[in-house]
Design a protein around this motif. Structure first.
Motif, PDB file in Angstrom:
ATOM      1  N   ARG A 189       0.831  -1.216   0.000  1.00 47.10           N
ATOM      2  CA  ARG A 189       0.000   0.000   0.000  1.00 47.10           C
ATOM      3  C   ARG A 189       0.860   1.259   0.000  1.00 47.10           C
ATOM      4  O   ARG A 189       0.512   2.252  -0.656  1.00 47.10           O
ATOM      5  N   LYS A 219       2.143   2.079  -3.476  1.00 48.70           N
ATOM      6  CA  LYS A 219       1.150   2.637  -4.404  1.00 48.70           C
ATOM      7  C   LYS A 219       1.037   4.159  -4.280  1.00 48.70           C
ATOM      8  O   LYS A 219       0.488   4.799  -5.169  1.00 48.70           O
ATOM      9  N   ILE A 220       1.544   4.733  -3.206  1.00 51.23           N
ATOM     10  CA  ILE A 220       1.472   6.180  -3.007  1.00 51.23           C
ATOM     11  C   ILE A 220       2.525   6.848  -3.877  1.00 51.23           C
ATOM     12  O   ILE A 220       3.716   6.538  -3.784  1.00 51.23           O
ATOM     13  N   SER A 268      -4.056   4.178   7.225  1.00 52.64           N
ATOM     14  CA  SER A 268      -3.977   3.932   5.791  1.00 52.64           C
ATOM     15  C   SER A 268      -2.950   4.853   5.119  1.00 52.64           C
ATOM     16  O   SER A 268      -3.025   6.073   5.269  1.00 52.64           O
ATOM     17  N   LYS A 303      -3.065   5.774   2.243  1.00 56.13           N
ATOM     18  CA  LYS A 303      -3.809   6.672   1.360  1.00 56.13           C
ATOM     19  C   LYS A 303      -3.963   8.070   1.972  1.00 56.13           C
ATOM     20  O   LYS A 303      -4.230   9.034   1.262  1.00 56.13           O
ATOM     21  N   GLU A 304      -3.821   8.177   3.278  1.00 59.31           N
ATOM     22  CA  GLU A 304      -3.997   9.451   3.979  1.00 59.31           C
ATOM     23  C   GLU A 304      -2.709  10.282   4.063  1.00 59.31           C
ATOM     24  O   GLU A 304      -2.736  11.391   4.580  1.00 59.31           O
ATOM     25  N   TYR A 305      -1.593   9.776   3.573  1.00 58.81           N
ATOM     26  CA  TYR A 305      -0.312  10.477   3.717  1.00 58.81           C
ATOM     27  C   TYR A 305      -0.347  11.911   3.178  1.00 58.81           C
ATOM     28  O   TYR A 305       0.086  12.839   3.850  1.00 58.81           O
ATOM     29  N   LYS A 306      -0.857  12.067   1.973  1.00 57.56           N
ATOM     30  CA  LYS A 306      -0.841  13.410   1.372  1.00 57.56           C
ATOM     31  C   LYS A 306      -1.681  14.392   2.189  1.00 57.56           C
ATOM     32  O   LYS A 306      -1.290  15.542   2.378  1.00 57.56           O
ATOM     33  N   LYS A 307      -2.832  13.933   2.680  1.00 61.55           N
ATOM     34  CA  LYS A 307      -3.666  14.775   3.526  1.00 61.55           C
ATOM     35  C   LYS A 307      -2.958  15.075   4.854  1.00 61.55           C
ATOM     36  O   LYS A 307      -3.015  16.190   5.360  1.00 61.55           O
TER      37      LYS A 307
END
Length: 118
Positions: free
Chosen positions: A22, A25-26, A92, A94-98
């Motif tokens: 995961r 994928k970032i 997650s 997926k939250e890295y950029k935020k």
């Protein structure tokens, strides 16, 4: 800007590979520093197999805890921002950029994630 992702790992054979997939994928410049804290479930051997060019793997000879794992990893960090990613997928990627946006916008120097605040 490069993101350093520290993954403390203790007996996480069921999720360590998933969390790394995961993270991969970032789309962001990154390095991954995995610290195995003397796992006995096969995590250590799996980490050795999946090591790639932008991964760093550290292996504790005895269980020292999450704080010690983070301290061990900090010696190898080359990124400008650090994220602690639990190996059990509690948070997650997926939250890295935020998560890092307020830092990149110069609004703060640190951000903490929370599962309960929304």
């Amino acid at each position: 800007m490069k993101l350093s992702i520290i993954i403390p790992c203790f007996n996480e054979i069921k999720t360590i590979e998933k969390v790394i997939d995961r993270i991969n994928k970032i789309k962001i410049k990154k390095e991954i520093i995995i610290v195995d804290d003397c796992s006995s479930d096969g995590s250590r051997e799996l980490i050795k197999k999946i090591k790639k060019k932008y991964y760093k793997a550290i292996f504790h000879k005895q269980n020292l805890g999450k704080g010690a794992a983070i301290k061990s990893a900090k010696k190898h960090v080359t990124g400008q921002i650090i994220i602690i990613q639990d190996a059990d997928l509690e948070y997650s990627p997926k939250e890295y950029k935020k998560l890092i946006k307020p830092i990149l916008d110069n609004k703060t120097n640190v951000v903490y994630g929370s599962r309960v605040l929304g």
